[in-house]
Write an enzyme that holds these catalytic residues in place. Sequence first.
Site, PDB file in Angstrom:
ATOM      1  N   ASP A 176       8.567  -1.004   4.397  1.00 41.22           N
ATOM      2  CA  ASP A 176       8.618   0.300   3.750  1.00 41.22           C
ATOM      3  C   ASP A 176       8.637   0.094   2.238  1.00 41.22           C
ATOM      4  O   ASP A 176       8.428  -1.023   1.762  1.00 41.22           O
ATOM      5  CB  ASP A 176       9.855   1.060   4.224  1.00 41.22           C
ATOM      6  CG  ASP A 176       9.635   2.555   4.245  1.00 41.22           C
ATOM      7  OD1 ASP A 176       9.584   3.159   3.162  1.00 41.22           O
ATOM      8  OD2 ASP A 176       9.514   3.122   5.355  1.00 41.22           O
ATOM      9  N   HIS A 216      13.557   5.949   0.716  1.00 40.10           N
ATOM     10  CA  HIS A 216      12.807   6.145   1.962  1.00 40.10           C
ATOM     11  C   HIS A 216      13.044   5.023   2.967  1.00 40.10           C
ATOM     12  O   HIS A 216      13.419   5.252   4.118  1.00 40.10           O
ATOM     13  CB  HIS A 216      11.314   6.269   1.653  1.00 40.10           C
ATOM     14  CG  HIS A 216      10.483   6.627   2.840  1.00 40.10           C
ATOM     15  ND1 HIS A 216       9.879   5.688   3.632  1.00 40.10           N
ATOM     16  CD2 HIS A 216      10.143   7.831   3.351  1.00 40.10           C
ATOM     17  CE1 HIS A 216       9.207   6.288   4.593  1.00 40.10           C
ATOM     18  NE2 HIS A 216       9.348   7.592   4.443  1.00 40.10           N
ATOM     19  N   SER A 380       8.432   9.969   9.525  1.00 38.58           N
ATOM     20  CA  SER A 380       9.106   8.770   9.001  1.00 38.58           C
ATOM     21  C   SER A 380      10.426   8.540   9.690  1.00 38.58           C
ATOM     22  O   SER A 380      10.849   7.395   9.868  1.00 38.58           O
ATOM     23  CB  SER A 380       9.368   8.923   7.498  1.00 38.58           C
ATOM     24  OG  SER A 380       8.282   8.490   6.746  1.00 38.58           O
TER      25      SER A 380
END
Length: 862
Positions: A176, A216, A380
Site C-alpha cells: 500500500d 491508507h 480498500s
Amino acid sequence: MKNVNNLISKLINIFIMICLHNGLVIYAQNVEKNFVDGQLFVKFHDYYDPRIIVAHDYTVKKEDAGYFADIFNKYELISVSRPLDINNDIKLLRTFLLTFADHKALDKIISELEAKPEIDYAEKVPCYYPSFKPNDSLYNLVYGPYKWKWHLDVINAEQAWEITKGDPEIKIAIVDNAVWADHPDLVNKVVLQYDAVNNVQNSNPPASGDPVGWSHGTHCAGLAAGETNNHIGIAAIGYNTSIIGVKVAHGHWNNITHHLQGINWAINNGADIISMSFGYTIYTQTFQNLINTGHSMGVVFFAAAMNESNNNVFYPAGYNNVIAVASTNDNDVKSDFSNWGTYVSLCAPGGYASPGPMGILSSVIYNSSLGYYDPGAGTSMATPIAAGLAGLMKSINPDLTPDDLKSVMQATCVNIDALNPQWAGQLGAGRIDAYEAVKAVPYSPQPAFSTPVSIIQPGQSINFTDLTKGIPDSWNWTFGGGVPATSTVKDPTGITYYSPGTYDVTLNAQNAYGNETITRQSYIVVTDNPAPYPQFEASLTTGCIYDPIIIEDNTLYNPISWQWSFTPSTYTFINGTTSASQHPEIIFTAPGVYSVNVTVVNANGTTTKVFEDYFAIDGRNLPLEDDFETGESDNFILSSNSKAFVKVDNRSANESNFGLHFTGGVVFTEWTGTPTGTTPQQAWNTNVDFHGFAEICKVDATNMSEVFLAFDLRQTYSLGQKFSWLRVLINDTIQVADIDGVMDFNPTANTEPFSRKIFNLSEFKGTTFTVTLQSCCRIYDKTYSEGDNVFIDNVFIGNLSYPTLGDVNCDGIINILDGVTIVNYILQQNPNPFCVENADVTGDNIIDVLDAVEIVNIIMGR
C-alpha cells in the site's frame, strides 16, 4: 483531532491527485495522470538472453545494457533496472524497467523496441490509486451511537475465532502507500517491512505530508490483522496472523508507483497473502506475469474492485489469479460506491452500518478524538478484511493452495443476489462468512463417524455417517463381522451383522492434504439379549418458558419402564404425565440450557443415558429490569425488517451509558403517508418494511398479583413527526395502551426529553406472555439533520409496589415512577394505590385530603 472539513476535502481528492516521478530526481507527475512519467517495462522473449549484468540491488549500469545502445543514443536515459525476480521465473528475469527523461517520447520508444525481434513487448508503467472511499459524517461517526465492530459481527468473526485465532507464522503483506509499523495496534504485529521506493527496510509514512492520506495502508493493516484482545484499539479478523508492511507510494500518498517491486519483495520474504487496496483500468502483462508466478508459489492475491460505482474492470482486481473484492454494508447490500462486475470474486464489509458508523474503524497515523483510530469506507477496507479471513484459513492449513482457498471462500459466501437484484450475478459468490469458511477449510483428515445405535441383534443392519473433519475426498471403511465387510462411499448404509459378538470399525479418510485412519475397537455389539437403548424425539428443542414439549420415546429392545429427569430442575410434567411416563410432556419454568437424564429398563437390563444440553429455553422471570449498561441486549431479542434497524448504543441512554435505539434504514422509499399525515394504521399495517422489534420471549407472571411495564421513552423526527412511531404488543397481536390511554407514540418535537411510560398489564397476571416493543421509523439515523429515532432505556416489568405515606422509602419506587406519573395514575385510575398512615382517610376520599402537589411533595421529599 483534525478539522473535519479539512479531512473530508483531502480524502475526496483521492482520485484527482497526480503521480510523482520515481527516478533519481523527484518532480511532479505532469504528463499523464495514469502512467508513471518516463517509465517502460520491456520484456525479452523467454528464449532470448540479453546478457545484461544486474547488480544485487537490481540496478543495471547503462554500459552493461548494450542491447539498448541504439535507444539510449537517441533518447535521454535516467535509469535501468531488473526489479522482478521471484522464483527465478524466466518471464520476470527477462523483464527490465527503463526510465527516460522525456515521457512524451514513450510511444515512439515502444514502437522502436517492439520492432526488435528479441522483444516480446514494451509497455508503460501504470500509476495506481488507493480505493479509499471518504465519508462526510466524521463528527457523527465519532460521537454517534455506533457499534464499531459491525463488520466483524456481519461475517461471524467471533464464531470463527472459536475454531482458530490464527497463526503468527501466516504473513499478510499490506502492499500500500505505507504502513506505520509503530502504531500501538501494529507494533507487535508487523514482522517485516520494506520501502520499495527507497529500497530500505522501513514501511512507515514520511514525517511530513498529509497524515490522512498517508494513513491508507495503516488503516488496511489494522483491518487485516491489527492486534486483538490487547485491551486497546480495534480487533481484526486475522487475530494472531502477522503483517508485512510494504510502502510503494512515491512522494505523495496517492501515488502507487512501486507496486511490482513491493510485491516482488514481499513474495521473496515469505508473504502468504498479499492485499492490494489500489487499482486503475490499465492492464499490463508484466503485472499479470508477476501475479502468475506468485500464484504458482502458493501466494494468495486480493485486490479492491474500486469505488467508481460502475462495472469497469480495474486492475489488479481484474487479473487472473486475483480475488477481486467488492464492498457491502451491514445489511448485505452493495455499498453505493462499490464497483461490480462478472470479474468480482466476492464481497466483504467495507461500507456503512445503519444506524452508523458510515465506515469501519481502524488504525491511522494521526491522533483523532478516538486516539490513533478513525473510520474509513471503501473496497480498500473490504479487501484487507477478506485477506485477514484468508489468514485464518491458511492458519488451519498452511498448505492450502490459492485455488482451494478461493474455492472454499466462495463456496461458503452468503448469497446476496436477492438483496441486490440490480447487481445479481455481478457480486461474485456473495458476502464472506468467516465462520463457515474456517469450518470448511480442507486439511489432513481427522476421521470420525457415528451410527444411530451401536448395540443390535443378529441379522440387523446399521447405517454409518461420516463426521470426518478436513473435507476428505475418499473413504475406505472396514467393518469387522459386517456384510459387506468394506465400503468406499461417504455414508455406508445397510451394513448387516449376523453373528453375536463385538466388532471393530475402521475408517481411512483421504484428501490432497493427507491420509488418516481411525479404528474404534469393539464398537458394534451384536447380542441376542440387548439391554434397552434409549432414544427419543422432542416436539421442540428451542423455545420459551412454559412452551409445552412432548417427548416421544423411541427406545429399542422392548422397554418396560422409564424414569425421566432434567437438569436444571426448573421444570414441570403436564397433561397427567409423570417422570415414569413413556412419553412425558413437560414445560420449563426458567430460561436456560437443559440436559435430559433417562433410565430405561427391559427384561435384559437397565440403561441410563444423559443427553447433554439438549434443550435451549428462552424467557424471563419477573421482576425484570434492564438498563442496557452491558452494551448489549441481555433480555430482548432485537430484529428488524429490511428498512429499519435496532441496536443497543450510547446515543439512546437516559442518564446512563447505553440504551435501546430504533431507527429507519438507509432506503426510505415506498413509505405510505406524509411527514404530518401518516396514520397509525399506515404505520403498522402498510409500512411493514420499516418495522423494528425488541421482544422478550415470554415473561413469567404466573405468581404475580399485578403486572406493570415501565420504560423511559424519547423520540425524534427529521422531516415530520409522523415518521417516528412506537407501540407495545402483548403475545404478538394485542396492542396495549399506557396508563394515560396512549397506544401509538410519536414525537412532537426533536428536543423532547425522556419521559416515563407505564403500562398496566395486570390483565395478563397469572400467565406467561410475550412482550414486544415495535417501532416504525422512516428516516435513517441523522439523515436530514436528525433522522427518525425511538430511544428506550430503563425497562421494568413487574409489580409496582407504591410506598405508604408513612414509609416512603420503599426500595426502588422513585427509580420506577416519578411523582407526576404517580399523580396521573391516581387521578385516572383512583385505585387507592397507597395508604396514609396515622390519618383518618380512606381510598375514596384521598384526593379530597391530599391534592396532587402534596402527593408529589410527600413522595419526592421523603
